[in-house]
Write an enzyme that holds these catalytic residues in place. Structure first.
Site, PDB file in Angstrom:
ATOM      1  N   TYR A  59     -38.714 -39.752  -3.770  1.00 40.51           N
ATOM      2  CA  TYR A  59     -39.992 -40.381  -4.086  1.00 40.51           C
ATOM      3  C   TYR A  59     -40.435 -40.120  -5.525  1.00 40.51           C
ATOM      4  CZ  TYR A  59     -41.036 -41.842   0.683  1.00 40.51           C
ATOM      5  OH  TYR A  59     -41.026 -42.481   1.897  1.00 40.51           O
TER       6      TYR A  59
ATOM      7  N   LYS B 292     -29.261 -32.861   4.847  1.00 40.06           N
ATOM      8  CA  LYS B 292     -27.938 -33.493   4.957  1.00 40.06           C
ATOM      9  C   LYS B 292     -27.048 -32.705   4.013  1.00 40.06           C
ATOM     10  CE  LYS B 292     -25.111 -36.851   6.248  1.00 40.06           C
ATOM     11  NZ  LYS B 292     -24.666 -37.125   7.634  1.00 40.06           N
TER      12      LYS B 292
ATOM     13  N   ASP C  34     -40.212 -38.941   6.023  1.00 44.96           N
ATOM     14  CA  ASP C  34     -40.820 -40.263   6.205  1.00 44.96           C
ATOM     15  C   ASP C  34     -40.190 -40.962   7.404  1.00 44.96           C
ATOM     16  OD1 ASP C  34     -42.287 -42.646   5.551  1.00 44.96           O
ATOM     17  OD2 ASP C  34     -40.417 -43.456   4.743  1.00 44.96           O
TER      18      ASP C  34
ATOM     19  N   ASP D 148     -41.771 -41.526  11.605  1.00 48.45           N
ATOM     20  CA  ASP D 148     -41.952 -42.803  12.320  1.00 48.45           C
ATOM     21  C   ASP D 148     -41.246 -42.728  13.671  1.00 48.45           C
ATOM     22  OD1 ASP D 148     -43.411 -43.995  10.220  1.00 48.45           O
ATOM     23  OD2 ASP D 148     -42.371 -45.912  10.472  1.00 48.45           O
TER      24      ASP D 148
ATOM     25  N   ASP E 216     -28.949 -36.822  10.604  1.00 49.01           N
ATOM     26  CA  ASP E 216     -28.457 -37.793  11.590  1.00 49.01           C
ATOM     27  C   ASP E 216     -28.486 -37.201  12.998  1.00 49.01           C
ATOM     28  OD1 ASP E 216     -26.477 -36.045  10.692  1.00 49.01           O
ATOM     29  OD2 ASP E 216     -24.889 -37.563  10.607  1.00 49.01           O
TER      30      ASP E 216
HETATM   31  C1  IPM Z   1     -45.977 -43.057   4.859  1.00 50.60           C
HETATM   32  C2  IPM Z   1     -45.696 -44.399   4.249  1.00 50.60           C
HETATM   33  C3  IPM Z   1     -45.573 -44.224   2.747  1.00 50.60           C
HETATM   34  C4  IPM Z   1     -44.425 -43.280   2.491  1.00 50.60           C
HETATM   35  C5  IPM Z   1     -45.388 -45.524   1.966  1.00 50.60           C
HETATM   36  C6  IPM Z   1     -46.475 -46.522   2.289  1.00 50.60           C
HETATM   37  C7  IPM Z   1     -45.317 -45.286   0.492  1.00 50.60           C
HETATM   38  O1  IPM Z   1     -44.555 -44.957   4.797  1.00 50.60           O
HETATM   39  O2  IPM Z   1     -47.031 -42.491   4.560  1.00 50.60           O
HETATM   40  O3  IPM Z   1     -45.168 -42.591   5.651  1.00 50.60           O
HETATM   41  O4  IPM Z   1     -43.259 -43.705   2.433  1.00 50.60           O
HETATM   42  O5  IPM Z   1     -44.677 -42.082   2.341  1.00 50.60           O
HETATM   43 MN    MN Z   2     -43.680 -43.775   6.387  1.00 53.37          MN
END
Ligand code: IPM
Ligand code: MN
Length: 350
Positions: free
Chosen positions: A136, A186, A243, A247, A219
């Site tokens: 990032y 990794k 990140d 999710d 992984d």
């Molecule tokens: C998150 C989002 C952000 C990230 C994006 C929107 C830049 O996906 O907060 O997880 O990748 O950190």
């Molecule tokens: Mn995210």
């Protein structure tokens, strides 16, 4: 004198504003119940502001944001703006400028919430995602751009100090939870960055003899999030792995409509920023379809960070109660109102 906090509000784009309305209802109910005052200062940044003015985050706005005690952010991102612009220049810039190196993301399956996993023993862990470095950091280059010889290079920045501080935080957190910490990386391929993460993990771990340590490649970890999530308690990982995995973590615990997060500066030298994990979801924006629970749980995390532990637990319980009784689909404000009612009900019971 009653305690008072200045809260910066960045409602942002898409579903951001509608979920933040519900989050603010909860904050105001908490204020009524506790006497703690929250001065909410809105900041007009995001897609609309950019399209109108060409400015994303002015230095004066940033300076003003730095004077708050904490920030609530809805979501950023809009199809009318080139992809990555708001994300990089607003959200990531705030994380970097405010040095919010701890991206704390609880992965918890509340009672009453359906998980897509069949065997859902207890899912209750927390990810410490590094928030200021890795892929990032924005380092890289494009060579021979626009040609068939184009080469796009994205570099991952990993500093000793940046890794050490997040790993140390994770060990401290593990010490007050189940004394178990998992590093995810990794190291078998990303040998430079992975080697540094691994070495610091081992070094710092030496100072926490009571914390048991495990390591998984990312992984394998992704697989275990699904097949045996109960093996995790505190997880520490880099920015991009964190990140992606969070999710996935949200998905196994009822979806991103429920997943909260904090971008935290543990030293408290700058305001920390609390936001749902979800994005701006422009396809459903303005239709009252978004679940405000993630935004409300982000308020809960903010209260905790501000030292308002009792207030945080009120919000958490009101959310937990609401989640237990969900049967029919409800719109955004109906969910917010129900959670506020739950809070107030508790108020009158005492
Ligand atoms: C998150 C989002 C952000 C990230 C994006 C929107 C830049 O996906 O907060 O997880 O990748 O950190
Ligand atoms: Mn995210």
């Amino acid at each position: 004198m009653a305690e008072q906090f200045k809260i910066g509000l960045i409602s942002g784009d898409g579903i951001g504003p509608e979920v933040m309305i519900e989050a603010l209802k909860v904050l105001s109910a908490v204020s009524d119940m506790s006497g703690v005052k929250f001065e909410v200062v809105p900041f007009e940044v995001g897609a609309q502001h950019y399209l109108k003015t060409g400015e994303i985050l002015g230095d004066d706005v940033l300076r003003e944001i730095k004077t708050t005690d904490a920030i609530l952010l809805g979501a950023v991102g809009d199809p009318q703006v080139p992809p990555g612009l708001l994300e990089r220049e607003l959200l990531l810039r705030l994380r970097f400028e405010l040095d919010l190196y701890l991206n704390l993301r609880p992965i918890r399956l509340f009672a009453g919430v359906e998980s897509p996993l069949r065997n859902t023993n207890d899912i209750d862990f927390i990810v410490c995602r590094e928030g200021t470095e890795g892929l990032y950091a924005g380092k890289g280059s494009i060579q021979q751009g626009g040609t068939t010889d184009e080469v796009a290079i994205e570099e991952s920045v990993n500093t000793y100090k940046g890794i050490e501080r997040i790993i140390r935080y994770a060990f401290e957190l593990a010490s007050v939870r189940k004394q178990q910490l998992t590093l995810i990386h990794k190291t078998n391929v990303l040998t430079r960055a992975g080697g540094l993460w691994q070495r610091i993990f081992t070094q710092v771990g030496g100072q926490y003899p009571n914390v048991s340590m495990q390591y998984f490649h990312v992984d394998a970890a992704a697989m275990f999030f699904v097949t045996k999530p109960e093996i995790f308690d505190v997880v520490v990982t880099d920015n991009l792995f964190g990140d992606i995995l969070t999710d996935l973590g949200a998905a196994i615990t009822g979806g991103i409509g429920l997943a909260a997060s904090g971008n935290i500066n543990p030293e408290r030298t700058t305001p920390s920023m609390f936001e749902p994990i979800h994005g701006s979801a422009p396809d459903i924006a303005g239709q009252q379809l978004a679940d405000p629970t993630a935004a409300i749980l982000s308020v809960k995390m903010m209260l905790e960070h501000l030292g308002l532990h009792q207030e945080a637990s009120w919000v958490e319980q009101a959310v937990a109660t609401d989640l237990l009784s969900r049967t029919m689909p409800r719109n955004t404000s109906a969910i917010g109102n129900a959670i506020v009612q739950g809070l107030k009900g508790r108020d009158s019971a005492y």
